[in-house]
Design a protein around this motif. Structure first.
Motif, PDB file in Angstrom:
ATOM      1  N   UNK A  76       0.827  -1.202   0.000  1.00 52.89           N
ATOM      2  CA  UNK A  76       0.000   0.000   0.000  1.00 52.89           C
ATOM      3  C   UNK A  76       0.859   1.247   0.000  1.00 52.89           C
ATOM      4  N   UNK A  77       0.349   2.304  -0.634  1.00 46.26           N
ATOM      5  CA  UNK A  77       0.988   3.624  -0.610  1.00 46.26           C
ATOM      6  C   UNK A  77      -0.095   4.679  -0.484  1.00 46.26           C
ATOM      7  N   UNK A  78       0.267   5.797   0.093  1.00 50.56           N
ATOM      8  CA  UNK A  78      -0.634   6.937   0.247  1.00 50.56           C
ATOM      9  C   UNK A  78      -0.385   7.969  -0.849  1.00 50.56           C
ATOM     10  N   UNK A  79      -1.427   8.667  -1.254  1.00 45.37           N
ATOM     11  CA  UNK A  79      -1.313   9.820  -2.150  1.00 45.37           C
ATOM     12  C   UNK A  79      -2.143  10.938  -1.532  1.00 45.37           C
ATOM     13  N   UNK A  80      -1.470  11.908  -0.939  1.00 48.51           N
ATOM     14  CA  UNK A  80      -2.144  12.949  -0.160  1.00 48.51           C
ATOM     15  C   UNK A  80      -1.714  14.339  -0.611  1.00 48.51           C
ATOM     16  N   UNK A  81      -2.461  15.348  -0.161  1.00 45.20           N
ATOM     17  CA  UNK A  81      -2.097  16.735  -0.459  1.00 45.20           C
ATOM     18  C   UNK A  81      -1.058  17.237   0.539  1.00 45.20           C
ATOM     19  N   UNK A  82      -0.325  18.267   0.105  1.00 42.94           N
ATOM     20  CA  UNK A  82       0.589  18.974   0.999  1.00 42.94           C
ATOM     21  C   UNK A  82      -0.186  20.021   1.789  1.00 42.94           C
ATOM     22  N   UNK A  83       0.229  20.309   3.008  1.00 42.19           N
ATOM     23  CA  UNK A  83      -0.418  21.393   3.766  1.00 42.19           C
ATOM     24  C   UNK A  83      -0.086  22.764   3.172  1.00 42.19           C
ATOM     25  N   UNK A  84      -1.030  23.681   3.341  1.00 45.54           N
ATOM     26  CA  UNK A  84      -0.799  25.094   3.042  1.00 45.54           C
ATOM     27  C   UNK A  84      -0.461  25.807   4.340  1.00 45.54           C
ATOM     28  N   UNK A  85       0.440  26.771   4.283  1.00 44.09           N
ATOM     29  CA  UNK A  85       0.779  27.513   5.492  1.00 44.09           C
ATOM     30  C   UNK A  85      -0.333  28.456   5.927  1.00 44.09           C
ATOM     31  N   UNK A  86      -1.311  28.715   5.058  1.00 43.98           N
ATOM     32  CA  UNK A  86      -2.460  29.514   5.476  1.00 43.98           C
ATOM     33  C   UNK A  86      -3.173  28.877   6.663  1.00 43.98           C
ATOM     34  N   UNK A  87      -3.682  27.655   6.513  1.00 43.07           N
ATOM     35  CA  UNK A  87      -4.312  26.979   7.663  1.00 43.07           C
ATOM     36  C   UNK A  87      -3.334  26.640   8.787  1.00 43.07           C
ATOM     37  N   UNK A  88      -2.073  26.348   8.448  1.00 45.75           N
ATOM     38  CA  UNK A  88      -1.091  26.027   9.497  1.00 45.75           C
ATOM     39  C   UNK A  88      -0.999  27.174  10.504  1.00 45.75           C
ATOM     40  N   UNK A  89      -0.978  28.405  10.012  1.00 46.41           N
ATOM     41  CA  UNK A  89      -0.886  29.576  10.880  1.00 46.41           C
ATOM     42  C   UNK A  89      -2.250  30.192  11.173  1.00 46.41           C
ATOM     43  N   UNK A  90      -3.304  29.663  10.548  1.00 44.67           N
ATOM     44  CA  UNK A  90      -4.633  30.237  10.712  1.00 44.67           C
ATOM     45  C   UNK A  90      -5.477  29.499  11.714  1.00 44.67           C
ATOM     46  N   UNK A  91      -6.506  28.802  11.241  1.00 38.69           N
ATOM     47  CA  UNK A  91      -7.465  28.166  12.135  1.00 38.69           C
ATOM     48  C   UNK A  91      -7.150  26.701  12.377  1.00 38.69           C
ATOM     49  N   UNK A 271       1.603   6.188  -6.769  1.00 40.46           N
ATOM     50  CA  UNK A 271       1.097   5.232  -5.780  1.00 40.46           C
ATOM     51  C   UNK A 271       0.498   4.009  -6.468  1.00 40.46           C
ATOM     52  N   UNK A 272      -0.272   4.222  -7.532  1.00 40.25           N
ATOM     53  CA  UNK A 272      -0.899   3.111  -8.245  1.00 40.25           C
ATOM     54  C   UNK A 272       0.123   2.239  -8.968  1.00 40.25           C
ATOM     55  N   UNK A 273       1.235   2.837  -9.390  1.00 46.98           N
ATOM     56  CA  UNK A 273       2.251   2.096 -10.142  1.00 46.98           C
ATOM     57  C   UNK A 273       3.176   1.295  -9.245  1.00 46.98           C
ATOM     58  N   UNK A 274       3.260   1.653  -7.969  1.00 45.01           N
ATOM     59  CA  UNK A 274       4.260   1.038  -7.102  1.00 45.01           C
ATOM     60  C   UNK A 274       3.672   0.274  -5.916  1.00 45.01           C
ATOM     61  N   UNK A 276      -0.057  -2.195  -4.521  1.00 44.74           N
ATOM     62  CA  UNK A 276      -1.307  -2.859  -4.904  1.00 44.74           C
ATOM     63  C   UNK A 276      -2.526  -2.040  -4.519  1.00 44.74           C
ATOM     64  N   UNK A 277      -2.374  -1.188  -3.493  1.00 46.69           N
ATOM     65  CA  UNK A 277      -3.471  -0.328  -3.065  1.00 46.69           C
ATOM     66  C   UNK A 277      -2.947   1.084  -2.874  1.00 46.69           C
ATOM     67  N   UNK A 278      -3.689   2.055  -3.413  1.00 43.23           N
ATOM     68  CA  UNK A 278      -3.357   3.468  -3.247  1.00 43.23           C
ATOM     69  C   UNK A 278      -4.500   4.123  -2.477  1.00 43.23           C
ATOM     70  N   UNK A 279      -4.182   4.642  -1.296  1.00 44.67           N
ATOM     71  CA  UNK A 279      -5.187   5.333  -0.481  1.00 44.67           C
ATOM     72  C   UNK A 279      -5.006   6.829  -0.690  1.00 44.67           C
ATOM     73  N   UNK A 280      -6.065   7.485  -1.136  1.00 48.19           N
ATOM     74  CA  UNK A 280      -6.013   8.924  -1.379  1.00 48.19           C
ATOM     75  C   UNK A 280      -7.202   9.585  -0.705  1.00 48.19           C
ATOM     76  N   UNK A 281      -7.181  10.902  -0.628  1.00 45.98           N
ATOM     77  CA  UNK A 281      -8.286  11.637  -0.006  1.00 45.98           C
ATOM     78  C   UNK A 281      -8.691  12.794  -0.899  1.00 45.98           C
ATOM     79  N   UNK A 282      -9.885  13.288  -0.660  1.00 49.34           N
ATOM     80  CA  UNK A 282     -10.373  14.488  -1.334  1.00 49.34           C
ATOM     81  C   UNK A 282     -10.858  15.448  -0.254  1.00 49.34           C
ATOM     82  N   UNK A 283     -10.529  16.711  -0.392  1.00 50.71           N
ATOM     83  CA  UNK A 283     -10.671  17.675   0.687  1.00 50.71           C
ATOM     84  C   UNK A 283     -12.081  17.891   1.203  1.00 50.71           C
TER      85      UNK A 283
END
Length: 538
Positions: A76-91, A271-274, A276-283
């Motif tokens: 398994x591999x994950x495919x996720x988004x990177x954080x934005x510093x807006x929310x990191x320093x915001x809410x 993730x899909x190429x490397x 058997x399972x790719x876990x991803x998220x949608x915001x």
């Protein structure tokens, strides 16, 4: 010192020459690593109920699920988004998961990481500067008031939503800043398949219109080569790992309330190429990130998730049932039952895409067993598999049951993905489909300003693009105060924006802004660094 990333890459079968190290614990992966690699994996999409201040933990559950799959012997591999510093320093604060279901090195990821957001910000603002330079020189095809292209920065700052440039000069105009996560170049990077594709997308960005209503494209300003140079390395996905050593491709960070809310196509392909399972998220919730994942990312890239996981918490469901934030630790099955209407709405939406749907109850230590049982009974009555995921406290061990439920639900072959609208449908038809079938609205109302903008776009053929809804994340409606499952409402579209390079049309609803504001007490106030350089508070 965090564990090294090179052995993680080797375990995926990624050759050392395709690994570009950023220190010992982070790396970029050359696109050459995809050559000759079939997309062998099954894609698992993680989404959630409508978010509340009580928290849902979609990223935490995504990481926990991947760790659970690894625990039971799956590749398994994950495919996720990177954080934005807006929310990191915001809410919100950091966005690397939580507890024993996190990715690392968390502090680096939450701040500058490998510099992708910086590159996107620079490429976007380079185009802005060059447009203003041509306005100053008087050789642009469009007047100042017809420029649509703004500037961006990776920070929440309401004061920059509206600014006046070149004050006192003939080219003076009102413009503004969006947050980098809402930049079209962010969306372009996340949807591009290669450097040539990235170049084509940059060239076809629409920066404004002539007085006659003709589009003016970025390629006319002759700096797409320079923009491509800034983005060349940013196009390569980043590789990090979870606390339990699950490979995680973190790449791209568009928000799902003001952009399309998905990590990059290339990270998902990695993730899909490397594995058997790719876990991803949608915001955010399924009504935002989930819908856009299907109609924008999957339509453009040809993906089709094999299963959908909807994350819910007892705390958030009770908030949707009318309980105040400071009362959530008290058992209240009546409020929980009312709040289950929100989960039902997202289950109904997800079911339209004809995939297996599994509910993950993200457990908090204050949860009452009887309330958890009530959610399981609700799911069972609908014929929906469910599992309690205690992933914050126990990592992969707390997600074994969830992993087994997901595997059991997967079809032998992933069927083609049905869509709720077709590209040739009118914009009004697309809006109606999303509003009624996903949000549960009675219909859609366009303001006069929105109608005028849409007419301009339609004259140039841009009405055939998929829609990207800019809508509050706090409600299924366009009114952030309406929690639960609102009924009897209409979605109001007040304006449209064109993202021709990304390949979609943005419909702005309600009071949604593409530059967020800081809260009364920003998360930045709790961040500290010791004399020895140790960070805390993120």
């Amino acid at each position: 010192m965090h564990p090294e990333i090179a052995p993680i890459a080797a375990g995926l079968g990624i050759s050392p020459e395709h690994l570009i190290l950023h220190g010992r614990d982070m790396a970029k992966i050359s696109l050459q690593a995809l050559h000759g690699k079939p997309q062998r994996g099954k894609l698992i999409l993680v989404s959630a109920i409508t978010p509340t201040p009580a928290g849902e933990g979609k990223t935490t559950v995504s990481i926990g699920l991947a760790q659970g799959l690894k625990k039971i012997g799956q590749s398994v591999a994950l495919a996720l988004r990177q954080p934005s510093m807006g929310p990191v320093f915001g809410r919100k604060g950091g966005a690397t998961g939580g507890g024993k279901s996190s990715v690392r090195p968390a502090h680096a990821i939450n701040l500058h990481f490998t510099g992708d957001f910086h590159a996107i910000t620079c490429a976007h603002n380079l185009l802005s500067a060059v447009i203003d330079n041509h306005l100053f020189l008087g050789d642009a095809r469009l007047p100042p008031e017809r420029v649509l292209w703004k500037r961006v920065m990776d920070m929440n700052d309401r004061a920059l939503r509206s600014v006046r440039t070149a004050v006192g000069k003939p080219t003076e105009r009102v413009t503004g800043f969006d947050i980098t996560a809402a930049s079209e170049i962010m969306a372009i990077l996340c949807l591009a398949e290669s450097l040539p594709d990235l170049r084509r997308r940059l060239e076809r960005i629409v920066v404004g219109f002539t007085p006659e209503g003709e589009p003016v494209f970025a390629k006319e300003f002759r700096v797409t080569g320079a923009m491509l140079a800034l983005l060349r390395e940013a196009l390569m996905p980043n590789l990090v790992q979870s606390l339990e050593g699950v490979p995680a491709f973190l790449h791209g960070g568009p928000f799902a309330n003001i952009a399309h809310g998905c990590n990059s196509v290339l990270a998902t392909r990695m993730a899909l190429a490397h594995a058997d399972f790719a876990v991803t998220e949608a915001g955010f919730a399924f009504d935002l990130g989930g819908e856009k994942f299907m109609h924008i990312k999957c339509r453009q890239a040809g993906f089709a998730p094999a299963a959908i996981v909807i994350v819910a918490t007892i705390r958030a469901l009770k908030m949707h049932g009318g309980v105040a934030l400071d009362q959530l630790t008290q058992t209240d099955t009546a409020a929980l039952s009312r709040g289950l209407e929100n989960l039902a709405a997202h289950l109904d939406s997800a079911a339209q895409f004809q995939r297996p749907v599994i509910v993950a109850i993200n457990r908090f230590h204050t949860d009452d067993d009887a309330e958890i049982a009530l959610v399981h009974e609700f799911c069972a009555a609908r014929g929906v598999p469910s599992a309690t995921a205690d992933v914050f406290a126990h990592g992969g061990d707390g997600a074994v049951q969830l992993a087994e439920k997901v595997l059991a639900a997967l079809p032998a072959e992933t069927p083609p993905l049905p869509f709720l609208y077709q590209p040739d449908d009118s914009v009004e038809t697309k809006l109606h489909a999303i509003a009624t079938k996903i949000y549960g609205a009675d219909g859609v109302l366009l303001t006069d300003e929105a109608k005028a903008k849409l007419a301009l776009f339609a004259r140039n053929g841009f009405d055939k693009l998929p829609l990207c809804m800019a809508k509050t994340q706090d409600s299924l409606s366009d009114d952030a105060k309406k929690r639960g499952r609102p009924r009897g409402f209409t979605i109001t579209v007040r304006d449209f924006e064109i993202a021709n390079g990304a390949g979609f049309l943005v419909a702005l609803t309600g009071t949604m802004m593409r530059m967020p504001a800081l809260p009364k007490v920003p998360a930045a106030e709790r961040i500290q660094v010791t004399d020895e350089g140790i960070m805390s508070g993120i």
